[in-house]
Design an enzyme around this catalytic site. Structure first.
Site, PDB file in Angstrom:
ATOM      1  N   TYR A 171       0.833  -1.202   0.000  1.00 21.10           N
ATOM      2  CA  TYR A 171       0.000   0.000   0.000  1.00 21.10           C
ATOM      3  C   TYR A 171       0.867   1.251   0.000  1.00 21.10           C
ATOM      4  CZ  TYR A 171       1.115   0.305   4.981  1.00 21.10           C
ATOM      5  OH  TYR A 171       1.787   0.408   6.170  1.00 21.10           O
ATOM      6  N   PHE A 209       2.461   9.645   4.047  1.00 23.68           N
ATOM      7  CA  PHE A 209       2.655   9.434   5.478  1.00 23.68           C
ATOM      8  C   PHE A 209       3.098   8.011   5.778  1.00 23.68           C
ATOM      9  CE2 PHE A 209      -1.889   8.733   4.694  1.00 23.68           C
ATOM     10  CZ  PHE A 209      -2.080   7.467   5.238  1.00 23.68           C
ATOM     11  N   ASP A 210       2.906   7.093   4.836  1.00 23.12           N
ATOM     12  CA  ASP A 210       3.349   5.717   5.033  1.00 23.12           C
ATOM     13  C   ASP A 210       3.249   4.967   3.713  1.00 23.12           C
ATOM     14  OD1 ASP A 210       4.267   3.443   6.329  1.00 23.12           O
ATOM     15  OD2 ASP A 210       2.259   2.777   6.848  1.00 23.12           O
ATOM     16  N   ILE A 254      -8.091   0.132  10.733  1.00 24.06           N
ATOM     17  CA  ILE A 254      -9.060   1.222  10.713  1.00 24.06           C
ATOM     18  C   ILE A 254     -10.276   0.794   9.886  1.00 24.06           C
ATOM     19  CG2 ILE A 254      -7.473   3.120  11.172  1.00 24.06           C
ATOM     20  CD1 ILE A 254      -7.196   3.572   8.204  1.00 24.06           C
ATOM     21  N   TYR A 277      -8.780   7.981  11.351  1.00 28.71           N
ATOM     22  CA  TYR A 277      -8.248   8.327  12.666  1.00 28.71           C
ATOM     23  C   TYR A 277      -8.994   9.467  13.348  1.00 28.71           C
ATOM     24  CZ  TYR A 277      -4.444   5.249  11.388  1.00 28.71           C
ATOM     25  OH  TYR A 277      -3.714   4.149  11.015  1.00 28.71           O
ATOM     26  N   PHE A 282      -5.391   5.665   0.089  1.00 22.53           N
ATOM     27  CA  PHE A 282      -4.543   4.487   0.033  1.00 22.53           C
ATOM     28  C   PHE A 282      -4.628   3.839  -1.349  1.00 22.53           C
ATOM     29  CE2 PHE A 282      -5.547   4.741   4.578  1.00 22.53           C
ATOM     30  CZ  PHE A 282      -4.290   4.579   5.150  1.00 22.53           C
TER      31      PHE A 282
END
Length: 292
Positions: A151, A161-162, A179, A205, A222
């Site tokens: 991902y 962010f990731d 999540i 979040y 994502f």
């Protein structure tokens, strides 16, 4: 403000002498980072700045913060009563963070509306926008399965962010321990397929976010490749979502528990999707990340 932020601030005050504080407040102190200590102290400043980012400080407000640090280092008498205003720091942080989250949610709503108009987009009742980019031909995972994925996670403005793709290591996790938008979105996929999943903050979040990388109220995007789905392989409930709780997952990943699971119970099961029909909204309760 979290305790670790206060610890960092106090550490900075203890490590930096009066001359260094004077340089910092005037700016330009980091122009020449030569020694290991200089680079480490600059990194400390980055950590502090990231943790107090939710205050949304203006330049003049930042100057007041530096004034307070300077007076504390010099042993100068405080200009305010600390027993009165010290406890108000956390209250200010919460107020500022809430305001920023509200602004972020307004921007996010417009972005979600835009993404819902993309070709092939499906907007589910939870507000999630699902866009298939490559059809899969394998099994379709259930909420109780464990999935293996690659991902790439970004904010609405494209800030990463990731990303397991950037690390070159796929992630593996129980689908009912992530999540909500992941639990719901990945059930739309089939193994071998890829999709873009756009998550409203309520299904990610929430207003708290995951500072400093994910602001409160943020919409998350994502790009997901579903590599494998293992039937009935969900892990037992944990007390919290650890920074490295699942294989291949650093802090900022979508692995986060539902509060009921954290309390020792079973997380609500997301409904299995019906063909060409958006599943019912499984998020009647507002889900917040389980963090300390």
């Amino acid at each position: 403000m979290k305790k670790n932020t206060l610890i960092l601030v106090f550490a900075a005050i203890a490590l930096l002498g009066c001359d260094k504080i004077q340089q910092i407040t005037k700016g330009g102190a980091s122009d020449g980072l030569k020694t290991e200590d200089q680079k480490t102290l600059y990194a400390l400043g980055q950590l502090i700045g990231g943790n107090v980012k939710n205050f949304g400080l203006s330049e003049s407000e930042l100057g007041l913060v530096f004034d307070g640090i300077r007076d504390a280092v010099n042993g100068t008498e405080s200009k305010v009563k600390m027993d009165e205003f010290g406890p108000k720091v956390q209250q200010l942080a919460q107020t500022r963070a809430q305001k920023q989250a509200e602004e972020e949610k307004k921007k996010g709503a417009a972005f979600l509306e835009k993404m819902a108009k993309e070709q092939g987009a499906k907007k589910l009742e939870s507000g999630l926008v699902y866009i298939e980019t490559k059809p899969g031909s394998g099994a379709q995972p259930k909420a109780t399965d464990t999935v293996k994925v690659h991902y790439h996670g970004t904010l609405a403005d494209g800030t990463v962010f990731d990303s397991s793709k950037e690390r070159g290591q796929p992630a593996e996790f129980p689908l009912n321990r992530v999540i909500p938008c992941w639990t719901e979105g990945l059930q739309q996929m089939k193994v071998g397929g890829s999709a873009k999943i756009v998550c409203p903050s309520e299904a990610a979040y929430g207003e708290r976010g995951r500072p400093p990388k994910i602001p409160g109220g943020a919409v998350l995007v994502f790009e997901v490749e579903l590599i494998e789905a293992k039937e009935g392989a969900a892990a037992p409930a944990m007390s919290m979502a650890p920074p490295h709780g699942m294989k291949g997952m650093p802090q900022g990943h979508p692995q986060v528990m539902h509060p009921k699971a954290a309390a020792g119970g079973n997380a609500p099961k997301a409904p299995a999707p019906k063909a060409n029909v958006a599943p019912k909204n499984p998020f009647k309760e507002k889900t917040q990340p389980v963090t300390k």
